[in-house]
Design a protein around this motif. Structure first.
Motif, short mmCIF file in Angstrom:
data_model
loop_
_atom_site.label_atom_id
_atom_site.label_comp_id
_atom_site.label_asym_id
_atom_site.label_seq_id
_atom_site.Cartn_x
_atom_site.Cartn_y
_atom_site.Cartn_z
N THR A 121 -21.48 -8.76 11.33
CA THR A 121 -21.49 -10.27 11.40
C THR A 121 -21.28 -10.87 12.92
N GLU A 122 -21.56 -11.79 13.18
CA GLU A 122 -21.26 -12.57 14.52
C GLU A 122 -20.21 -13.55 14.36
N ARG A 123 -19.69 -13.79 13.34
CA ARG A 123 -18.39 -14.61 13.21
C ARG A 123 -17.41 -13.91 12.72
N LYS A 124 -16.35 -13.93 13.56
CA LYS A 124 -15.02 -13.19 13.30
C LYS A 124 -14.38 -13.51 12.03
N ALA A 125 -14.58 -14.88 11.72
CA ALA A 125 -13.91 -15.72 10.62
C ALA A 125 -14.46 -15.06 9.40
N ASP A 126 -15.48 -14.54 9.35
CA ASP A 126 -16.07 -14.05 7.83
C ASP A 126 -15.19 -13.05 7.47
N PHE A 127 -14.46 -12.32 8.09
CA PHE A 127 -13.44 -11.40 7.54
C PHE A 127 -12.25 -12.29 6.59
N GLU A 128 -11.93 -13.30 7.18
CA GLU A 128 -10.86 -13.91 6.48
C GLU A 128 -11.33 -14.75 5.32
N ILE A 129 -12.96 -15.24 5.38
CA ILE A 129 -13.25 -16.03 4.40
C ILE A 129 -13.72 -15.22 3.14
N LEU A 130 -14.20 -13.77 3.40
CA LEU A 130 -14.24 -12.98 2.45
C LEU A 130 -12.81 -12.54 1.93
N PHE A 131 -11.99 -12.56 2.74
CA PHE A 131 -10.67 -12.13 1.86
C PHE A 131 -10.10 -13.41 0.94
N GLN B 154 -4.77 -18.71 10.63
CA GLN B 154 -3.51 -18.38 10.26
C GLN B 154 -3.29 -17.07 9.36
N ILE B 155 -4.46 -17.04 8.71
CA ILE B 155 -4.73 -15.62 7.89
C ILE B 155 -4.88 -14.41 8.65
N ARG B 156 -5.49 -14.58 9.91
CA ARG B 156 -5.70 -13.48 10.86
C ARG B 156 -4.27 -13.14 11.41
N LYS B 157 -3.78 -14.29 11.72
CA LYS B 157 -2.17 -14.06 12.56
C LYS B 157 -1.18 -13.40 11.49
N ILE B 158 -1.28 -13.79 9.98
CA ILE B 158 -0.52 -12.91 9.10
C ILE B 158 -0.99 -11.53 9.00
N GLU B 159 -2.04 -11.22 9.17
CA GLU B 159 -2.54 -9.90 8.95
C GLU B 159 -1.88 -8.90 10.06
N GLN B 160 -2.35 -9.59 11.41
CA GLN B 160 -1.79 -8.76 12.53
C GLN B 160 -0.06 -8.67 12.49
N GLN B 161 0.46 -9.78 11.75
CA GLN B 161 1.78 -9.52 11.78
C GLN B 161 2.24 -8.50 10.90
N GLN B 162 1.32 -8.30 9.81
CA GLN B 162 1.74 -7.27 8.76
C GLN B 162 1.53 -5.89 9.43
N GLU B 163 0.26 -5.82 10.25
CA GLU B 163 -0.02 -4.54 10.77
C GLU B 163 1.23 -4.04 11.83
N ASN B 164 1.67 -5.15 12.60
CA ASN B 164 2.89 -4.94 13.51
C ASN B 164 4.25 -4.40 12.81
N GLN B 165 4.10 -5.04 11.59
CA GLN B 165 5.24 -4.77 10.88
C GLN B 165 5.43 -3.15 10.38
N ILE B 166 4.13 -2.72 9.89
CA ILE B 166 4.00 -1.26 9.54
C ILE B 166 4.24 -0.35 10.79
N LYS B 167 3.79 -0.79 11.68
CA LYS B 167 4.19 -0.09 13.20
C LYS B 167 5.50 0.26 13.52
N ILE B 168 6.15 -0.97 13.37
CA ILE B 168 7.67 -1.11 13.51
C ILE B 168 8.34 -0.04 12.44
N GLN B 169 8.01 -0.21 10.97
CA GLN B 169 8.56 0.64 10.17
C GLN B 169 8.26 2.11 10.42
N SER B 170 6.96 2.39 10.74
CA SER B 170 6.71 3.76 10.86
C SER B 170 7.60 4.36 12.13
#
Length: 141
Positions: A45-55, A104-120
């Protein structure tokens, strides 16, 4: 937007093209994914927001009535496209509040990914300290 069955390889994205995946089988059919898994579709897709919309569509549970299969539920690609097409068409809105929610959904997902890295990293640190401590205990005996 282009959706096709994932065949194990993904061509490089074109300029301003975003690639992600949609789970097609199981109770999480319709869930957008950053990385491919067996039984998924590739979305370009050409729209980055499509991921969040499908979520949002996945989380709304509107796909569940379209699940088929007696053992492993799945959703047909044609049905999925028919369901999401009108939603995606209306999703990008002049209302800046709605568009801010996608961000906001994208930022939450990025934060979740960061938390997983920190936990590892914390697990690795714990293992390393345990090994070092054991070496000192061993030499003290």
């Amino acid at each position: 937007m282009q959706i096709k069955t994932y065949n194990g390889t993904t061509a490089e994205p074109k300029a301003n093209e975003f690639i992600f995946f949609i789970q097609s089988h199981g109770f999480n059919a319709g869930r957008p994914l950053k990385k491919p898994i067996p039984n998924c579709w590739e979305v370009r897709t050409e729209r980055k927001a499509d991921f969040e919309i499908l979520f949002i569509i996945f989380e709304s549970k509107i796909l569940m009535p379209f699940f088929r299969g007696s053992v492993i539920p799945f959703i047909a690609l044609g049905e999925y496209k028919n369901i999401i097409a009108p939603i995606l068409k209306n999703a990008i809105h002049e209302n800046k509040i709605i568009n801010a929610h996608y961000l906001q959904i994208r930022k939450i997902e990025q934060q979740q990914e960061n938390q997983i890295k920190i936990q590892s990293l914390m697990i690795e640190l714990k293992k390393s300290l345990s090994r070092e401590c054991f070496k000192k205990i061993k030499t003290a005996i």
